[in-house]
Every structure is written in C-alpha cells, then in structure tokens.
Design an enzyme around this catalytic site. Structure first.
Site, PDB file in Angstrom:
ATOM      1  N   SER A 222       0.890  -1.094  -0.092  1.00 27.09           N
ATOM      2  CA  SER A 222      -0.037   0.091   0.106  1.00 27.09           C
ATOM      3  C   SER A 222       0.661   1.256   0.003  1.00 27.09           C
ATOM      4  CB  SER A 222      -1.042  -0.016   1.131  1.00 27.09           C
ATOM      5  OG  SER A 222      -2.045   0.897   1.136  1.00 27.09           O
ATOM      6  N   ASP A 342      -9.890  -4.285  -5.698  1.00 24.46           N
ATOM      7  CA  ASP A 342      -9.470  -3.430  -4.586  1.00 24.46           C
ATOM      8  C   ASP A 342     -10.100  -1.977  -4.621  1.00 24.46           C
ATOM      9  OD1 ASP A 342      -7.985  -1.993  -2.738  1.00 24.46           O
ATOM     10  OD2 ASP A 342      -6.153  -2.474  -3.393  1.00 24.46           O
ATOM     11  N   HIS A 372      -8.099  -5.085  -0.903  1.00 19.13           N
ATOM     12  CA  HIS A 372      -6.803  -4.458  -0.660  1.00 19.13           C
ATOM     13  C   HIS A 372      -5.858  -5.315   0.225  1.00 19.13           C
ATOM     14  CE1 HIS A 372      -4.239  -1.048  -0.368  1.00 19.13           C
ATOM     15  NE2 HIS A 372      -4.187  -1.076   0.806  1.00 19.13           N
TER      16      HIS A 372
END
Length: 401
Positions: A222, A342, A372
C-alpha cells in the site's frame, strides 16, 4: 491492517472545501483569496485550530473478546511512542493467539529479534528480524515497508514467519511516527525524509553478517509501495528485486483535488502541519474480504486510525505525483500483486505501473475478487497463494544470482 489513504478518499477535499469567487472555506476556517491576507488569517487562527483538533477525542471501537482492563489500555492517546510501546506490550500475547491463518499456522523455530536504533536524525527507530530456523541456509534478505498507519508488529509477523521458513532473512522497521518508532503518531513531515530513513536503516541491515553478500530484495505494501518505489528511484542499483503489494503508486486524475485546493492545503500545511483535518474512514470493510478476519483488524491496537494530519496528506499527494512522473525509471526486476476488486488502491494503477516501468523482468498478478489486504483479509487459501507467489518469485530470482 493498513489503514491506508485510499486514492478515492483523496476526493474528500473537493467536497469539504467550498470554492467561491471571493473566498475559500475549509471547515469553519474562512480563507481570503489574497496570499497576504491568507497568511495573516491563517496565522491568527492557527493556534485555536490546533487547540480544537487536539481536543478532539476519537471514540475508539471497543475490542470484543478482551477484558475491560485491556480495552482501557487500548483507548489511550497514542501520540507518544512510549505509550504505543506500552499498549503493544499489553496486547502482544493476545495478538499471537488470534484465530487467523497467519498466527495459528505460523511455522515453528523462526528466530526473531527486536531492537531500537538511533538514526542520523536522532530518531529512535524500531526494527525486527525473522530468520529461518537454525540449520537452514539463508538465501537472501527481504526488507519490508509497511502501509500508512500500520506497524510491522501485527499481521506482518505471520507474513514474515512464513517467508522466513522458506529460507529468507526478513527485516522490517516502523517509520518515524508509526508503530513503535519515535515521532508524533501518524505524522509524515517529509516523504523524502521518510524514504531516506528507510534507506539508512536498510543499508545497515544489508551489511549484517548473516546476509552480507547475499541478494537483497525490498517489498512494500500500500503506502509502503510508494515508499519502496521512492527508495528504488533514489538507489536504482542497490536492490536485486522489488515486490509491490497493492501499491499506492499514482493518484488518479478524477480523485485528485483541484489545483486551487492543493495550493490552499499546501499553504495550510506549513501553518498547522499536525492538524487532523482529513476525514479518515474505517477501511476494514473495504480492505478485508473475509468478514471474520475483518473483525481482527481491531486488535492492531497501535495503528493510526484518526483523521489524517494535514502535512501528511500533502506529502502523500506530492510523493505519488513525483513517483508517477518517474515510473519509466523503475528498472529493477519487479513483482506487482493486487486484488482485482481493491477499492482502497486502484488495481488499474498497478497495471499502469507495470506498463510504464522499464524493467525487462516484470510480473503483474491480479487476484480475482481480491480486496486491498490480499495478505491479511482474504480467505485462507488466497492468503497462502499470494505468499506462495512471493516465495516462488524470490526463489527464482535468487537462482539467477
């Protein structure tokens, strides 16, 4: 869980900032368009604004299944690293007993070590290592960059142990202001400085006796994907491969705040940089596909889940813009992994990264229906598949050395 800045969440300033012909309004703060008046008004109101934001107490969700005493401990203000360290100590045993594949199927015999180091900026950085059990040769070093708001001491513990069991020395650190490292919680005054902190720490790791001379890889998840890309762009020949998991690599144009808004936010970030002005949603529902695992995100008790600090938001916008402008310079062997469903970071951005990177050796894997947190929040078989893909890629690239 990575309480990451969602790309779509960056649309919030467009709705929260009302632009008129004669003024800008942000929350209750009215800002005159003229720069000199803007500075004067910001200066006169900055103290009261900071005071108000400091008085905001975010009601933390009660953690089911733990005692009142532990819930009281978890509800403390986590601005200081000393408090975060006490809270983590109180929960460490509870976390390791959670009913999650990363914990209940953790390989035995993994050698772990935790330590603190004072870096060149005088900040105390928390580090941790996971080495294969005694007698298993180490193939390579893997250094990890966690996501926004996160720490390397929760879900990543189980991820690291499984990778270490395959013969890799795994290392991780908490950024300044996150996890167990020093710094104001959730505050990134400079993304460039953060990347430099990572480079410094992992430069020390790469010369440790157990891995010196071995291949070295870097992996980011991320926001940690943005950190990893920034590190690679700063030192393009220092890594034998880059792994990105649901990376935050580009801000889509349709969710980027308008140019006028960005100018106002940038100026405000110099006056009230620590103010918590960006709304922060509970992203567990978006990040975790498995509802049972979603509930376990509450046990990540030292994650940052308050409203995003103003300077932090501006720095993330600047960093992704800078990275986007240099994607063709990404030249290392590259593995990009992303959940196809996601809604926190866009899988199409990973496709864009894959296409733009100049790496001759690059792989993109999109996992059907994946959210995610593909390493933490998916069904067990999917989590193990993703981990298997990472290990297989590492094994292949170690064999090339």
């Amino acid at each position: 869980m990575d309480s990451s800045l969602t790309l779509r969440q960056l649309q919030q300033p467009r709705s929260n900032v009302i632009l008129r012909d004669s003024d800008h309004s942000i929350g209750n703060l009215r800002i005159c368009r003229r720069p000199t008046s803007l500075r004067r008004r910001l200066s006169s109101k900055s103290t009261s604004l900071v005071t108000r934001t400091r008085q905001i107490i975010t009601a933390k969700k009660r953690i089911e299944g733990v005692s009142e005493e532990l819930n009281k401990i978890a509800s403390q203000n986590l601005n200081l690293a000393s408090t975060r360290r006490r809270v983590r100590s109180a929960f460490v045993d509870v976390q390791q007993q959670l009913d999650h594949v990363l914990f209940k199927m953790a390989p035995p015999g993994i050698r772990t070590n935790e330590w603190f180091e004072i870096n060149s900026r005088g900040v105390e950085i928390f580090c941790k290592s996971w080495l294969p059990k005694a007698g298993i040769p180490i193939k390579a070093a893997l250094c990890f960059c966690h996501g926004y708001g996160d720490t390397c001491t929760f879900f990543f513990e189980g991820i690291a142990k499984r990778i270490a069991a395959s013969g890799f020395a795994v290392y991780a650190m908490d950024y300044p202001g996150f996890g167990l490292s020093e710094g104001l919680h959730g505050y990134i005054p400079s993304f460039d400085a953060l990347a430099d902190d990572v480079i410094e720490q992992y430069s020390n790791i790469k010369v440790r006796p157990e891995v010196v001379g071995l291949p070295r890889f870097i992996m980011g998840q991320s926001m940690g994907g943005a950190v990893t890309l920034k590190v690679h762009l700063k030192q393009p020949h220092e890594w034998d491969g880059v792994i990105l998991v649901a990376p935050m690599a580009k801000i889509a144009e349709d969710v980027t705040p308008a140019a006028a808004v960005l100018k106002v936010l940038a100026l405000m970030s110099k006056v009230v940089p620590e103010a918590k002005l960006f709304p922060q949603k509970d992203l567990a529902e978006l990040a975790f596909r498995d509802p049972r695992k979603r509930q376990l995100a509450d046990y990540n008790v030292i994650s940052y889940s308050d409203q995003m600090r103003l300077r932090t938001a501006v720095e993330l916008l600047k960093a992704t813009h800078d990275i986007e402008s240099q994607l063709e310079k990404v030249s290392s062997p590259l593995l990009v992994l992303h959940g196809a469903a996601d809604k926190v970071t866009d899988p199409m951005v990973s496709k864009f990264l894959y296409e733009k990177a100049s790496s001759k050796d690059k792989t993109l894997k999109l996992y059907e229906e994946g959210y995610h947190s593909i390493l933490e929040g998916e069904p067990d078989d999917r989590i193990l598949d993703v981990l298997g893909d990472i290990v297989s890629w590492l094994d292949f690239h170690c064999a090339l050395k």
